[in-house]
Scaffold this motif. Structure first.
Motif, PDB file in Angstrom:
ATOM      1  N   SER A  11      51.254  32.975  69.278  1.00  9.51           N
ATOM      2  CA  SER A  11      50.162  32.032  69.465  1.00  9.51           C
ATOM      3  C   SER A  11      50.607  30.654  68.973  1.00  9.51           C
ATOM      4  O   SER A  11      50.145  30.165  67.961  1.00  9.51           O
ATOM      5  CB  SER A  11      48.931  32.543  68.715  1.00  9.51           C
ATOM      6  OG  SER A  11      48.141  31.505  68.262  1.00  9.51           O
ATOM      7  N   GLU A  40      50.421  29.960  78.953  1.00  9.08           N
ATOM      8  CA  GLU A  40      49.400  30.675  78.190  1.00  9.08           C
ATOM      9  C   GLU A  40      49.697  32.174  78.174  1.00  9.08           C
ATOM     10  O   GLU A  40      49.227  32.901  77.308  1.00  9.08           O
ATOM     11  CB  GLU A  40      48.004  30.408  78.774  1.00  9.08           C
ATOM     12  CG  GLU A  40      46.902  30.618  77.749  1.00  9.08           C
ATOM     13  CD  GLU A  40      45.517  30.545  78.336  1.00  9.08           C
ATOM     14  OE1 GLU A  40      45.371  30.419  79.551  1.00  9.08           O
ATOM     15  OE2 GLU A  40      44.565  30.630  77.538  1.00  9.08           O
TER      16      GLU A  40
ATOM     17  N   ARG B  31      39.146  33.274  78.966  1.00  6.77           N
ATOM     18  CA  ARG B  31      40.455  32.693  79.274  1.00  6.77           C
ATOM     19  C   ARG B  31      41.069  33.339  80.504  1.00  6.77           C
ATOM     20  O   ARG B  31      41.787  32.687  81.268  1.00  6.77           O
ATOM     21  CB  ARG B  31      41.373  32.849  78.056  1.00  6.77           C
ATOM     22  CG  ARG B  31      40.914  31.957  76.921  1.00  6.77           C
ATOM     23  CD  ARG B  31      41.610  32.246  75.640  1.00  6.77           C
ATOM     24  NE  ARG B  31      42.996  31.808  75.648  1.00  6.77           N
ATOM     25  CZ  ARG B  31      43.739  31.720  74.537  1.00  6.77           C
ATOM     26  NH1 ARG B  31      43.214  32.019  73.384  1.00  6.77           N
ATOM     27  NH2 ARG B  31      44.978  31.329  74.620  1.00  6.77           N
ATOM     28  N   GLY B  42      47.381  34.397  83.073  1.00 11.92           N
ATOM     29  CA  GLY B  42      46.485  34.420  81.930  1.00 11.92           C
ATOM     30  C   GLY B  42      47.088  35.110  80.723  1.00 11.92           C
ATOM     31  O   GLY B  42      48.132  35.756  80.807  1.00 11.92           O
ATOM     32  N   PRO B  43      46.432  34.955  79.572  1.00 15.49           N
ATOM     33  CA  PRO B  43      46.978  35.466  78.311  1.00 15.49           C
ATOM     34  C   PRO B  43      46.818  36.978  78.183  1.00 15.49           C
ATOM     35  O   PRO B  43      45.977  37.570  78.854  1.00 15.49           O
ATOM     36  CB  PRO B  43      46.135  34.743  77.261  1.00 15.49           C
ATOM     37  CG  PRO B  43      44.837  34.512  77.946  1.00 15.49           C
ATOM     38  CD  PRO B  43      45.139  34.300  79.394  1.00 15.49           C
ATOM     39  N   PRO B  44      47.601  37.612  77.295  1.00 15.20           N
ATOM     40  CA  PRO B  44      47.436  39.040  77.057  1.00 15.20           C
ATOM     41  C   PRO B  44      46.117  39.350  76.358  1.00 15.20           C
ATOM     42  O   PRO B  44      45.486  38.458  75.790  1.00 15.20           O
ATOM     43  CB  PRO B  44      48.628  39.396  76.168  1.00 15.20           C
ATOM     44  CG  PRO B  44      49.051  38.123  75.554  1.00 15.20           C
ATOM     45  CD  PRO B  44      48.715  37.049  76.522  1.00 15.20           C
ATOM     46  N   GLN B  47      45.353  38.136  72.828  1.00 12.25           N
ATOM     47  CA  GLN B  47      45.605  36.722  72.531  1.00 12.25           C
ATOM     48  C   GLN B  47      44.598  36.087  71.566  1.00 12.25           C
ATOM     49  O   GLN B  47      45.000  35.484  70.571  1.00 12.25           O
ATOM     50  CB  GLN B  47      45.687  35.920  73.833  1.00 12.25           C
ATOM     51  CG  GLN B  47      46.190  34.508  73.655  1.00 12.25           C
ATOM     52  CD  GLN B  47      47.566  34.479  73.027  1.00 12.25           C
ATOM     53  OE1 GLN B  47      48.463  35.171  73.460  1.00 12.25           O
ATOM     54  NE2 GLN B  47      47.733  33.709  71.974  1.00 12.25           N
ATOM     55  N   PHE B  49      42.801  37.415  69.378  1.00 20.05           N
ATOM     56  CA  PHE B  49      43.014  38.058  68.086  1.00 20.05           C
ATOM     57  C   PHE B  49      44.248  37.468  67.388  1.00 20.05           C
ATOM     58  O   PHE B  49      44.201  37.101  66.211  1.00 20.05           O
ATOM     59  CB  PHE B  49      43.163  39.559  68.328  1.00 20.05           C
ATOM     60  CG  PHE B  49      43.446  40.357  67.097  1.00 20.05           C
ATOM     61  CD1 PHE B  49      42.486  40.502  66.118  1.00 20.05           C
ATOM     62  CD2 PHE B  49      44.672  40.958  66.927  1.00 20.05           C
ATOM     63  CE1 PHE B  49      42.745  41.243  64.988  1.00 20.05           C
ATOM     64  CE2 PHE B  49      44.945  41.696  65.807  1.00 20.05           C
ATOM     65  CZ  PHE B  49      43.979  41.838  64.829  1.00 20.05           C
ATOM     66  N   TYR B  50      45.343  37.333  68.130  1.00 24.26           N
ATOM     67  CA  TYR B  50      46.552  36.714  67.566  1.00 24.26           C
ATOM     68  C   TYR B  50      46.248  35.294  67.077  1.00 24.26           C
ATOM     69  O   TYR B  50      46.716  34.874  66.026  1.00 24.26           O
ATOM     70  CB  TYR B  50      47.665  36.632  68.610  1.00 24.26           C
ATOM     71  CG  TYR B  50      48.355  37.930  68.909  1.00 24.26           C
ATOM     72  CD1 TYR B  50      48.791  38.751  67.885  1.00 24.26           C
ATOM     73  CD2 TYR B  50      48.591  38.333  70.215  1.00 24.26           C
ATOM     74  CE1 TYR B  50      49.431  39.949  68.158  1.00 24.26           C
ATOM     75  CE2 TYR B  50      49.234  39.523  70.496  1.00 24.26           C
ATOM     76  CZ  TYR B  50      49.658  40.325  69.462  1.00 24.26           C
ATOM     77  OH  TYR B  50      50.289  41.501  69.741  1.00 24.26           O
ATOM     78  N   ASP B  51      45.470  34.558  67.877  1.00 23.67           N
ATOM     79  CA  ASP B  51      45.153  33.164  67.512  1.00 23.67           C
ATOM     80  C   ASP B  51      44.471  33.111  66.150  1.00 23.67           C
ATOM     81  O   ASP B  51      44.806  32.275  65.320  1.00 23.67           O
ATOM     82  CB  ASP B  51      44.237  32.536  68.573  1.00 23.67           C
ATOM     83  CG  ASP B  51      44.992  32.198  69.844  1.00 23.67           C
ATOM     84  OD1 ASP B  51      46.236  32.250  69.799  1.00 23.67           O
ATOM     85  OD2 ASP B  51      44.348  31.895  70.858  1.00 23.67           O
ATOM     86  N   VAL B  53      44.447  35.505  63.751  1.00 18.98           N
ATOM     87  CA  VAL B  53      45.328  36.004  62.684  1.00 18.98           C
ATOM     88  C   VAL B  53      46.357  34.939  62.322  1.00 18.98           C
ATOM     89  O   VAL B  53      46.654  34.716  61.138  1.00 18.98           O
ATOM     90  CB  VAL B  53      46.021  37.299  63.136  1.00 18.98           C
ATOM     91  CG1 VAL B  53      47.085  37.707  62.134  1.00 18.98           C
ATOM     92  CG2 VAL B  53      45.005  38.411  63.295  1.00 18.98           C
TER      93      VAL B  53
END
Ligand code: SF4
Lengths: 140, 308
Positions: A11, A40, B31, B42-44, B47, B49-51, B53
């Motif tokens: 991220s 992204e 997203r 698009g993000p996994p 994502q 959650f990672y952001d 954390v």
């Protein structure tokens, strides 16, 4: 690999700092952020404030006045943060290296983690720099 | 659903933890749909959650000269508001007799807490761009609360109940003309409540570079992001509860699925609006909410009194 490193490398928020670049590098950076490359997918997003940044992109020839500001902006970023110098200007000064107000390559006042050569570098080159950095951070 | 003690209900289910998890999933949906609209992959799934954390392990910068305590406490107030609102709404779905008279009013107040937290946090950060964002947030709050409360009032006037459970027991408001108009107004207000495009002037990436959040970093920013995600989930659930008959969990699978689908529908509508509309200026937003939106909400309330 610890979970913290995994989350960080998953991220990365990108902050772009242009120091009077000729604008070509900036345009290529924006190209790298377009839907065509869809960064992204890897968790990369562009942010507007350096307080939200994990990855700082520097482009252009920072002159004596801009260099002080660049250093200050780097200091304002919450750590850990990684810095990438984009383009020949930021790395070496390029065709402006004889200019009277050039303050030297950016790694003289900001610790740079990756250099992307080219005038301007292609988006693929920038993405490769990020991938290399992420691999290094993960210790792979 | 009388097994958990109240503290656990607020902190785990259906409060903080549940709303956070559901909110992060909703923001992934957001997203993902955005990515599809822009023809991207698009993000996994993890994502958002990672952001969050990731922000937890980052340094917290408190701007020099800012109001330190308020700066750090403001995000928590917003988080508490979102968690409590989620608790009250879901308790009304889960257990009979769990609400109290007037809980709709309490909910209206709790749902404004996240916006108030943003205003407080931005003014505490002593940054001109943040105060500009904060003042826009305040104007927006003043603008959308009037039609939003009026839209809810249309339902309250028809059912004659200020208790969420009694509103849920009555036939869904959105099956009548008055309810439909009120729902449309409420959806537009929700867009502003979530500060999504076209009503994202307080954040305005391009001119305020993050606006109200500009000085936030690390865990406090994570709390703000989490609150936003929770609101992205809780607001549609609130609208479904008030206008759409709620999520019926007691009577079989089909009504429960139908309720969840209503929430998903509202979320997707919100995302599509945000992807296809340009940002309006703050004065245009205020004019819109105090003009046409308020008028429409008044018409809806009026229709209730003539029996429609
Ligand atoms: S490296 Fe080349 S393209 Fe990039 S800013 Fe310098 S002159 Fe322009």
């Amino acid at each position: 690999m610890s979970f913290a490193v995994r989350a960080l490398t998953r991220s990365l928020n990108v902050f772009h700092l242009g120091g009077s670049a000729c604008n070509n590098c900036d345009i290529e950076i924006l190209d790298a952020l377009t839907p065509r490359y869809d960064v992204e997918r890897f968790g990369l997003t562009l942010v507007g404030s350096v307080r939200h940044a994990d990855l700082i992109l520097l482009s252009g020839v920072f002159n004596t006045k801009a260099a002080i500001r660049a250093r200050r902006i780097y200091e304002q970023a919450p750590k850990p943060v990684v810095v990438v110098a984009i383009g020949a200007c930021a790395c070496t000064g390029d065709i402006f290296r004889k200019s009277y107000n050039w303050d030297g390559p950016v790694d003289r006042y900001i610790p740079v983690d990756a250099y992307v050569a080219g005038c301007p570098p292609k988006p693929e080159a920038m993405l490769e720099a990020v991938v290399t950095l992420v691999k290094k951070l993960r210790g792979a | 659903m009388e097994m958990l003690p109240l503290t656990l209900q607020v902190l785990v289910f259906p409060g903080l933890l549940f709303a956070a998890a559901a909110g992060l999933v909703t923001s992934w949906v957001d997203r993902m749909v955005t990515a599809r609209v822009q023809m991207r992959v698009g993000p996994p799934f993890l994502q958002p959650f990672y952001d969050v954390v990731k922000l937890m392990i980052k340094e917290t910068c408190v701007p020099a000269g800012g109001a330190r305590a308020l700066f750090l406490a403001a995000p928590l107030a917003g988080l508490a508001g979102a968690a409590l609102a989620s608790t009250i709404i879901w308790r009304a779905f889960l257990a009979r007799g769990s609400g109290f008279s007037g809980d709709v009013i309490v909910l209206l107040y709790l749902l404004t807490l996240p916006a108030l937290a943003v205003i407080l946090g931005s003014f505490a950060s002593r940054n001109p761009l943040a105060s500009l964002g904060g003042s826009r947030e305040m104007k927006l709050l003043l603008a959308y609360e009037l039609p939003f409360v009026l839209a809810v009032l249309a339902v309250v006037a028809r059912t004659g109940a200020l208790r969420l459970e009694e509103i849920l027991a009555a036939p869904a408001a959105a099956t009548r003309p008055s309810g439909i108009i009120a729902l449309v107004v409420a959806v537009l207000c929700m867009q502003a409540k979530l500060t999504l495009v076209p009503f994202d002037a307080p954040e305005a990436e391009t001119e305020l570079s993050g606006g109200a959040y500009i000085e936030y970093s690390g865990p406090p920013l994570a709390v703000f992001k989490l609150t936003r995600a929770m609101m992205l989930f809780t607001m549609p659930v609130f609208l479904v509860a008030v206008f759409g008959g709620g999520i019926r969990l007691g009577d079989g699978v089909l009504p429960a699925v139908a309720g969840v689908l209503k929430v998903v529908g509202l979320v997707v509508a919100t995302i599509l609006i945000r992807n296809t509309a340009p940002r309006v200026r703050i004065d245009q937003a205020v004019r819109f909410f105090w003009g046409p939106a308020t008028l429409a909400a008044l018409v809806a309330t009026g229709l209730v009194f003539v029996g429609l």
